[in-house]
Design an enzyme around this catalytic site. Structure first.
Site, PDB file in Angstrom:
ATOM      1  N   GLU A  72       2.174   3.165  -9.129  1.00 19.04           N
ATOM      2  CA  GLU A  72       2.442   4.573  -9.409  1.00 19.04           C
ATOM      3  C   GLU A  72       1.640   5.482  -8.482  1.00 19.04           C
ATOM      4  OE1 GLU A  72       3.469   2.106 -12.869  1.00 19.04           O
ATOM      5  OE2 GLU A  72       1.660   2.282 -11.646  1.00 19.04           O
ATOM      6  N   MET A 122      -7.066  -4.811   0.251  1.00 15.74           N
ATOM      7  CA  MET A 122      -6.391  -3.736  -0.476  1.00 15.74           C
ATOM      8  C   MET A 122      -5.911  -2.681   0.518  1.00 15.74           C
ATOM      9  SD  MET A 122      -6.351  -4.547  -3.660  1.00 15.74           S
ATOM     10  CE  MET A 122      -5.934  -2.985  -4.444  1.00 15.74           C
ATOM     11  N   GLU A 156       9.914  -0.909   0.174  1.00 11.90           N
ATOM     12  CA  GLU A 156       8.888  -0.913   1.225  1.00 11.90           C
ATOM     13  C   GLU A 156       9.269  -1.840   2.381  1.00 11.90           C
ATOM     14  OE1 GLU A 156       4.932   0.374  -1.328  1.00 11.90           O
ATOM     15  OE2 GLU A 156       5.452  -1.747  -1.196  1.00 11.90           O
TER      16      GLU A 156
END
Length: 421
Positions: free
Chosen positions: A60, A310, A339
């Protein structure tokens, strides 16, 4: 069940909530930090009078990023507070926005905790991403005259049935929302049936289609493959995998290596607390594995690159020739298929895509998505696409066309938020 009973049960459940936090902290120590924020104590200083955006976790937060940047550009005078519920979401927010936004965890949905948070932030507008609906937070906003918008809203049939079982709680909560910017007409009908006000429901589409790819990303990926001397190697990625999927993916890769011994798999677990366990799994299965977090170059003998960093997922997608999107071989509902499509990659997934039914349907209908059910099918489909570059190119172009045809949701959402401001 009405809101007062819900609140009582939530208070009674606090020991279980504390136990759950402790158990999660054993796997991910970050859950043991900043616990006071979850009860509205020890909140960082917050400049009041701006926009509050809630994005529950990593997915999100990434989806919200273009909206937040647009709000910053249109309203530079307004402070923006971004909240989440998970340590990985917090890391992603800080990596995306740094000090340009205010950030803390969203307190649990207790009336007094919600009130303390709102007294500190005092937003002019609240924007909640997707379907993270908390009755007490929404009611406390309504009491203060703060409009609440549900942005990029989605509601599966299964979730709608769950909400319908608690209609005395759900209907008043939805009626207090000022805007429901939903992804599809089907989902609009579900929200209306549950009690949303018709004048507040708008079909704006999914802002995930408005994904903008940094033009430098493919170039940087090509440069790195050149440094690895892997320009001609077949490279595929299995991204956002969950427990139970990594074994299937590694089985598929082992089958692929039988015909393409130089193939490289980029394996990216969804949750960072699993990085170590997945690394051990790769080694236990005899795969020569290198960890991306070491920064070392991939060598010719490496069979797996573990994506244990990350914020690099788009770059790792750009490195690959073919993309498998996880959370779909197990009943998790899938992850963002757009994506890899936006990067021009043929997209593969498992059959469990209930979180992205509309997006999956459009990609499937266009021929941009292939679904597999097991390791044999996954290995076969990857091998076929590696051996048939024309087919891979056709899937790539079909995915880009779907993205282009559906863009504009962000602009429609921003228009709705502007009205509320």
């Amino acid at each position: 069940m009405n809101r007062h009973l819900y609140t009582l049960l939530l208070h009674l459940a606090l020991p279980l909530i504390a136990l759950r936090l402790a158990l999660r902290a054993r796997k991910a120590p970050a859950y043991a930090r900043r616990i006071r924020e979850r009860f509205s104590f020890g909140l960082p200083p917050l400049q009041p009078g701006g926009i509050w955006v809630h994005a529950v976790s990593v997915g999100e937060s990434i989806a919200a990023a273009p909206m937040i940047r647009a709000l910053q550009a249109h309203h530079p005078e307004l402070p923006i507070t971004v909240t989440c519920m998970t340590p990985t979401g917090s890391e992603r927010i800080q990596a995306l926005f740094g000090d340009s936004v205010q950030h803390c965890y969203l307190p649990y949905d207790l009336p007094w905790a919600a009130a303390r948070f709102l007294e500190r932030a005092r937003p002019r507008l609240a924007v909640v991403m997707e379907t993270e609906l908390w009755p007490n937070h929404i009611h406390q906003c309504a009491r203060r005259g703060i409009p609440v918008a549900l942005a990029n809203a989605r509601l599966s049939e299964r979730s709608a049935r769950g909400y319908a079982r608690f209609a005395r709680l759900t209907a008043p909560m939805l009626a207090e929302l000022s805007l429901l910017a939903v992804q599809t007409q089907t989902e609009a009908q579900r929200f209306l049936a549950l009690g949303a006000r018709p004048e507040c429901v708008e079909v704006t589409g999914s802002i995930k289609f408005d994904l903008k790819i940094d033009a430098d990303l493919p170039r940087r990926a090509a440069d790195l493959r050149r440094q690895w001397q892997a320009e001609q190697r077949p490279v595929w990625i299995a991204a956002s995998t969950h427990a139970g999927e990594d074994e299937i993916v590694l089985d598929a890769h082992r089958q692929l290596l039988a015909s393409r011994p130089d193939a490289l798999l980029i394996l990216v677990p969804r949750h960072p607390e699993r990085f170590g366990a997945v690394h051990e799994l790769c080694l236990s299965q005899g795969m020569a594995t290198r960890r991306r977090s070491t920064g070392e170059a991939v060598h010719a003998g490496d069979q797996v690159l573990l994506g244990d960093t990350m914020g690099e997922l788009l770059f790792l997608y750009a490195l690959a020739d073919i993309a498998f999107v996880g959370g779909s071989l197990v009943a998790n509902g899938g992850h963002n298929l757009l994506e890899p499509a936006a990067l021009g990659k043929p997209v593969l997934s498992g059959p469990h895509l209930f979180n992205f039914l509309e997006i999956a349907a459009q990609l499937r209908e266009a021929g941009a998505l292939s679904e597999v059910e097991n390791a044999d099918q996954l290995a076969g489909r990857v091998a076929t696409l590696l051996g048939e570059p024309d087919e891979a190119q056709r899937m790539s172009q079909a995915g880009l066309a779907v993205l282009q045809a559906n863009q504009g949701a962000l602009e429609r959402l921003l228009a709705g938020l502007q009205r509320l401001l």
